[in-house]
Design a protein around this motif. Sequence first.
Motif, PDB file in Angstrom:
ATOM      1  N   ASN A 130     -55.670  19.056  51.492  1.00  0.00           N
ATOM      2  CA  ASN A 130     -55.892  19.912  52.659  1.00  0.00           C
ATOM      3  C   ASN A 130     -54.919  19.556  53.775  1.00  0.00           C
ATOM      4  OD1 ASN A 130     -58.140  21.053  51.295  1.00  0.00           O
ATOM      5  ND2 ASN A 130     -59.517  19.496  52.135  1.00  0.00           N
ATOM      6  N   SER A 131     -54.814  20.441  54.731  1.00  0.00           N
ATOM      7  CA  SER A 131     -53.937  20.211  55.895  1.00  0.00           C
ATOM      8  C   SER A 131     -52.547  19.759  55.450  1.00  0.00           C
ATOM      9  CB  SER A 131     -54.559  19.169  56.830  1.00  0.00           C
ATOM     10  OG  SER A 131     -55.842  19.580  57.255  1.00  0.00           O
ATOM     11  N   LEU A 132     -51.989  20.474  54.506  1.00  0.00           N
ATOM     12  CA  LEU A 132     -50.706  20.075  53.940  1.00  0.00           C
ATOM     13  C   LEU A 132     -49.590  20.155  54.967  1.00  0.00           C
ATOM     14  CD1 LEU A 132     -51.147  21.655  50.447  1.00  0.00           C
ATOM     15  CD2 LEU A 132     -50.555  19.266  50.861  1.00  0.00           C
TER      16      LEU A 132
ATOM     17  N   VAL B 255     -51.775  16.259  31.423  1.00  0.00           N
ATOM     18  CA  VAL B 255     -51.088  17.504  31.766  1.00  0.00           C
ATOM     19  C   VAL B 255     -51.583  17.976  33.127  1.00  0.00           C
ATOM     20  CG1 VAL B 255     -50.618  19.878  31.118  1.00  0.00           C
ATOM     21  CG2 VAL B 255     -50.847  18.132  29.340  1.00  0.00           C
ATOM     22  N   GLU B 256     -50.654  18.024  34.098  1.00  0.00           N
ATOM     23  CA  GLU B 256     -50.992  18.469  35.435  1.00  0.00           C
ATOM     24  C   GLU B 256     -50.852  19.981  35.568  1.00  0.00           C
ATOM     25  OE1 GLU B 256     -48.547  14.573  35.974  1.00  0.00           O
ATOM     26  OE2 GLU B 256     -48.507  16.380  34.740  1.00  0.00           O
ATOM     27  N   SER B 257     -51.605  20.545  36.515  1.00  0.00           N
ATOM     28  CA  SER B 257     -51.482  21.953  36.865  1.00  0.00           C
ATOM     29  C   SER B 257     -51.949  22.133  38.296  1.00  0.00           C
ATOM     30  CB  SER B 257     -52.318  22.825  35.914  1.00  0.00           C
ATOM     31  OG  SER B 257     -53.691  22.493  36.013  1.00  0.00           O
ATOM     32  N   GLY B 258     -51.666  23.307  38.854  1.00  0.00           N
ATOM     33  CA  GLY B 258     -52.153  23.622  40.180  1.00  0.00           C
ATOM     34  C   GLY B 258     -51.131  23.542  41.290  1.00  0.00           C
ATOM     35  N   GLY B 259     -49.920  23.098  40.957  1.00  0.00           N
ATOM     36  CA  GLY B 259     -48.895  23.041  41.982  1.00  0.00           C
ATOM     37  C   GLY B 259     -48.435  24.430  42.395  1.00  0.00           C
ATOM     38  N   GLY B 260     -47.644  24.479  43.467  1.00  0.00           N
ATOM     39  CA  GLY B 260     -47.133  25.763  43.924  1.00  0.00           C
ATOM     40  C   GLY B 260     -46.577  25.663  45.315  1.00  0.00           C
ATOM     41  N   LEU B 261     -46.376  26.836  45.913  1.00  0.00           N
ATOM     42  CA  LEU B 261     -45.826  26.953  47.257  1.00  0.00           C
ATOM     43  C   LEU B 261     -46.959  27.308  48.213  1.00  0.00           C
ATOM     44  CD1 LEU B 261     -43.428  27.198  49.253  1.00  0.00           C
ATOM     45  CD2 LEU B 261     -43.213  29.592  48.505  1.00  0.00           C
ATOM     46  N   VAL B 262     -47.054  26.576  49.308  1.00  0.00           N
ATOM     47  CA  VAL B 262     -48.104  26.818  50.296  1.00  0.00           C
ATOM     48  C   VAL B 262     -47.532  26.579  51.686  1.00  0.00           C
ATOM     49  CG1 VAL B 262     -48.960  24.433  50.188  1.00  0.00           C
ATOM     50  CG2 VAL B 262     -50.509  26.275  50.885  1.00  0.00           C
ATOM     51  N   GLN B 263     -48.073  27.274  52.660  1.00  0.00           N
ATOM     52  CA  GLN B 263     -47.635  27.072  54.043  1.00  0.00           C
ATOM     53  C   GLN B 263     -48.272  25.820  54.624  1.00  0.00           C
ATOM     54  OE1 GLN B 263     -48.509  30.712  56.194  1.00  0.00           O
ATOM     55  NE2 GLN B 263     -46.440  31.484  55.816  1.00  0.00           N
ATOM     56  N   ALA B 264     -47.604  25.251  55.603  1.00  0.00           N
ATOM     57  CA  ALA B 264     -48.147  24.086  56.297  1.00  0.00           C
ATOM     58  C   ALA B 264     -49.538  24.405  56.832  1.00  0.00           C
ATOM     59  CB  ALA B 264     -47.223  23.671  57.431  1.00  0.00           C
ATOM     60  N   GLY B 265     -50.445  23.447  56.668  1.00  0.00           N
ATOM     61  CA  GLY B 265     -51.830  23.649  57.056  1.00  0.00           C
ATOM     62  C   GLY B 265     -52.715  24.179  55.950  1.00  0.00           C
ATOM     63  N   GLY B 266     -52.095  24.609  54.868  1.00  0.00           N
ATOM     64  CA  GLY B 266     -52.856  25.158  53.752  1.00  0.00           C
ATOM     65  C   GLY B 266     -53.378  24.095  52.811  1.00  0.00           C
ATOM     66  N   SER B 267     -53.963  24.567  51.713  1.00  0.00           N
ATOM     67  CA  SER B 267     -54.591  23.670  50.746  1.00  0.00           C
ATOM     68  C   SER B 267     -54.164  24.017  49.325  1.00  0.00           C
ATOM     69  CB  SER B 267     -56.125  23.780  50.827  1.00  0.00           C
ATOM     70  OG  SER B 267     -56.611  23.400  52.095  1.00  0.00           O
TER      71      SER B 267
ATOM     72  N   VAL C 206     -45.119  20.618  44.129  1.00  0.00           N
ATOM     73  CA  VAL C 206     -45.828  21.101  45.323  1.00  0.00           C
ATOM     74  C   VAL C 206     -44.795  21.273  46.429  1.00  0.00           C
ATOM     75  CG1 VAL C 206     -47.504  20.530  47.112  1.00  0.00           C
ATOM     76  CG2 VAL C 206     -48.028  20.048  44.712  1.00  0.00           C
ATOM     77  N   THR C 207     -44.726  22.466  46.994  1.00  0.00           N
ATOM     78  CA  THR C 207     -43.792  22.753  48.069  1.00  0.00           C
ATOM     79  C   THR C 207     -44.566  23.283  49.265  1.00  0.00           C
ATOM     80  OG1 THR C 207     -42.042  23.273  46.482  1.00  0.00           O
ATOM     81  CG2 THR C 207     -41.719  23.999  48.749  1.00  0.00           C
ATOM     82  N   VAL C 208     -44.393  22.634  50.399  1.00  0.00           N
ATOM     83  CA  VAL C 208     -45.080  23.030  51.626  1.00  0.00           C
ATOM     84  C   VAL C 208     -44.031  23.537  52.611  1.00  0.00           C
ATOM     85  CG1 VAL C 208     -46.668  22.339  53.446  1.00  0.00           C
ATOM     86  CG2 VAL C 208     -46.802  21.241  51.195  1.00  0.00           C
ATOM     87  N   SER C 209     -44.142  24.796  52.973  1.00  0.00           N
ATOM     88  CA  SER C 209     -43.167  25.388  53.897  1.00  0.00           C
ATOM     89  C   SER C 209     -43.659  25.264  55.334  1.00  0.00           C
ATOM     90  CB  SER C 209     -42.950  26.853  53.541  1.00  0.00           C
ATOM     91  OG  SER C 209     -44.152  27.587  53.714  1.00  0.00           O
ATOM     92  N   SER C 210     -42.709  25.130  56.236  1.00  0.00           N
ATOM     93  CA  SER C 210     -43.069  24.962  57.656  1.00  0.00           C
ATOM     94  C   SER C 210     -43.177  26.305  58.354  1.00  0.00           C
ATOM     95  CB  SER C 210     -42.025  24.092  58.342  1.00  0.00           C
ATOM     96  OG  SER C 210     -40.756  24.667  58.198  1.00  0.00           O
TER      97      SER C 210
END
Length: 122
Positions: free
Chosen positions: A84-86, A5-17, A118-122
């Motif tokens: 890191n450095s997403l 069972v995975e967890s911890g995903g989400g929305l993060v800005q580019a460069g985030g972790s 996991v979603t990384v926004s620019s």
Amino acid sequence: QVQLVESGGGLVQAGGSLRLSCAASGRTFSSYHKGWFRQAPGKEREFVAAISWSGGSTYYADSVKGRFTISRDNAKNTVYLQMNSLKPEDTAVYYCAAALLKNHVSDRPDYWGQGTQVTVSS
């Protein structure tokens, strides 16, 4: 049988972790080599990282090397993926996987989790 069972995903800005976790239950967790894969929309599932049953060996796809770190805590039956450095191109559903044979963990694991977005926004 191993349940993942995975967890911890989400929305993060580019460069985030982000740190993903994969909790395992069922048969002996420590016997299995563990891996992380991802699948972006319209693309095939691809290997991201793997770790041996002891934690002594780790492997990474070239696209994440130096940015992602896989680790495991056998006492907690959990494997982690520190990201890191997403980048926006890291956006995908991330899957945890387990394999009894080391040479299977990166391409044909025995068990899969359900995935976490996991979603990384620019």
